[in-house]
Design an enzyme around this catalytic site. Structure first.
Site, PDB file in Angstrom:
ATOM      1  N   TYR A 119       0.352  -1.230  -0.064  1.00  0.00           N
ATOM      2  CA  TYR A 119      -0.073  -0.096   0.050  1.00  0.00           C
ATOM      3  C   TYR A 119       0.648   0.825   0.127  1.00  0.00           C
ATOM      4  O   TYR A 119       1.750   0.732   0.863  1.00  0.00           O
ATOM      5  CB  TYR A 119      -0.884  -0.102   1.617  1.00  0.00           C
ATOM      6  N   GLU A 207      -3.098   7.662  -4.045  1.00  0.00           N
ATOM      7  CA  GLU A 207      -3.290   6.349  -3.171  1.00  0.00           C
ATOM      8  C   GLU A 207      -2.734   5.078  -4.773  1.00  0.00           C
ATOM      9  O   GLU A 207      -4.180   4.908  -5.575  1.00  0.00           O
ATOM     10  CB  GLU A 207      -4.541   6.135  -2.715  1.00  0.00           C
TER      11      GLU A 207
END
Ligand code: ADP
Ligand code: MG
Length: 403
Positions: A119, A207
């Site tokens: 992530y 993101e």
């Protein structure tokens, strides 16, 4: 403003972030054609990805019964078939709510041989008023869940906006993810690209989930952004025409779009007392005081300092467009604003919409006497409040009695 994954990847690629090849398609025929090209250059599988601003597509389900907004396909016929079940159909994910989202575009992209998922995000940290890079080895999962259950697994690195992301910081994050050697080098480069995308696009969030180590057919490993989300600060949109053009109105709340047409700052909330206020601070205070007296605001609405009659009328229609609304509180402090303009606007709008719901109006300031007279002479059942507290208490009570 949010954009689609394929658009976010276009931005990232512009700043040197490696993304898998692929193209957005709006028909099954087009999807088949793009997949044929990917198969022709040697890809064994392709992935079809439903495009919507909502996340959690992989685990989503279409209302037509098909599972998965992200699907691996082995042939162009399969691509055609699956695309037919995606385009024009509604996908429900954890983030869409039960009503789901209509899919009109799919991204056809190469299927990658994933070795590891991470992530990665750059966002604005409001506590330090600095950008922060966040990374985790727990990629591909719900990051909120990781933050809650294993907060130690999230790496934070605050970035000084004047210096930008320093090379040592990029390496530090990469090392924290367990990357070494050539991968560490690739990661540091990719982090810079992600940070530059954030900075140059005036984003509030970039993101990449998952960021992946993938293996090429020749055995070499490469770091890729497999999914991407970019949110851009609306206040900076005026200086990014290419990003403005990426706006997809079908993904936004219809009432908020309507409000933006009239330059009204409207945010829908889930209560039942609509508010119409001038000035953001007063609007916040109005929501607080409604809450204080036991009510729940249905929206935030700031008509601005110099609202016109037309804006007031549009604002009324917008707040009434929310079926949860059971009462309205107008709270205006006329500084620059002429209270009578507001009063005239209210009277016009109430007559036009045939308003049946309780309406409390509190006017104060510039030309307030004329404004109050306009309301009183209208013959409409408008309840007036002199202080803000009194007005809030009255609307909460009126709504309670009317339901
Ligand atoms: P979402 O976050 O909306 O569920 P993602 O793009 O993250 O959508 O896809 C979900 C999962 O599907 C990823 O975690 C990854 O495992 C897999 N996936 C996505 N794109 C590809 C791809 N191009 N090749 C192989 N697997 C992929
Ligand atoms: Mg994802």
């Amino acid at each position: 403003m949010n954009i689609h994954e394929y658009q976010a990847k276009q931005l990232l690629a512009r700043f040197g972030v490696v993304v898998p090849g692929g193209e957005p398609c709006t028909s099954p025929e087009e999807a088949r054609e793009v997949s044929q090209r990917l198969f022709a250059v040697g890809h064994k599988k392709v992935v079809l990805k439903a495009q919507t601003h909502a996340g959690g597509r992989g685990k989503g389900v279409f209302k037509n019964g098909m599972k998965g907004g992200v699907r691996v396909c082995k042939s162009s016929q399969e691509v055609f078939d699956i695309a037919s079940y995606m385009i024009g159909h509604i996908l429900v994910t954890k983030q869409t709510g039960a009503e789901g989202r209509l899919i009109s575009t799919v991204l056809v992209t190469s299927a990658e041989n994933i070795k590891k998922e991470f992530y990665l995000a750059v966002l604005l940290d409001r506590n330090t008023a600095n950008p922060v890079i966040m990374a985790s080895t727990e990629g591909g999962m719900d990051i909120e869940e990781v933050a809650e259950k294993q907060p130690e697994k999230i790496i934070h690195e605050t970035i000084n906006p004047i210096l930008g992301l320093m090379p040592y910081q990029a390496r530090k994050v990469a090392v924290g993810l367990g990357l070494r050697g050539e991968m560490l080098h690739q990661a540091a480069k990719l982090f810079h690209g992600v940070y530059r995308t954030f900075w140059e696009c005036d984003a509030s969030l970039v993101e990449v989930n998952p960021l992946c180590i993938v293996q090429r057919p020749d055995g070499k490993e490469e770091l890729l952004a497999l999914d991407a989300k970019v949110s851009v600060d609306d206040n900076a949109l005026y200086r990014h025409q290419t990003i403005q053009a990426m706006r997809d109105l079908a993904e936004e709340a219809p009432l908020e779009i309507e409000a933006s047409k009239y330059n009204l700052n409207y945010i829908k909330l889930d209560g039942n007392i609509a508010c119409l206020v001038n000035g953001a601070g007063l609007a916040m205070a109005t929501m607080d005081i409604i809450q204080h007296f036991g009510g729940r605001p249905a929206n935030f609405l700031d008509v601005g300092g110099g609202a016109t009659r037309e804006q007031v009328s549009a604002a009324f229609k917008i707040i009434l467009g929310d079926p949860n609304v059971q009462g309205i509180l107008v709270n205006i402090f006329g500084g620059i604003m002429d209270c009578n303009v507001i009063a005239t606007g209210i009277v016009g709008a109430v007559k036009e919409t045939g308003l049946k719901l309780p309406l409390v109006v509190r006017l104060e300031g510039n030309n307030v006497a004329t404004g109050r007279k306009t309301l009183a002479d209208s013959g409409l059942p408008i309840i007036s409040g002199t202080s803000m507290a009194e007005a809030a208490e009255k609307i909460v009570l009126a709504v309670k009695n009317s339901v």
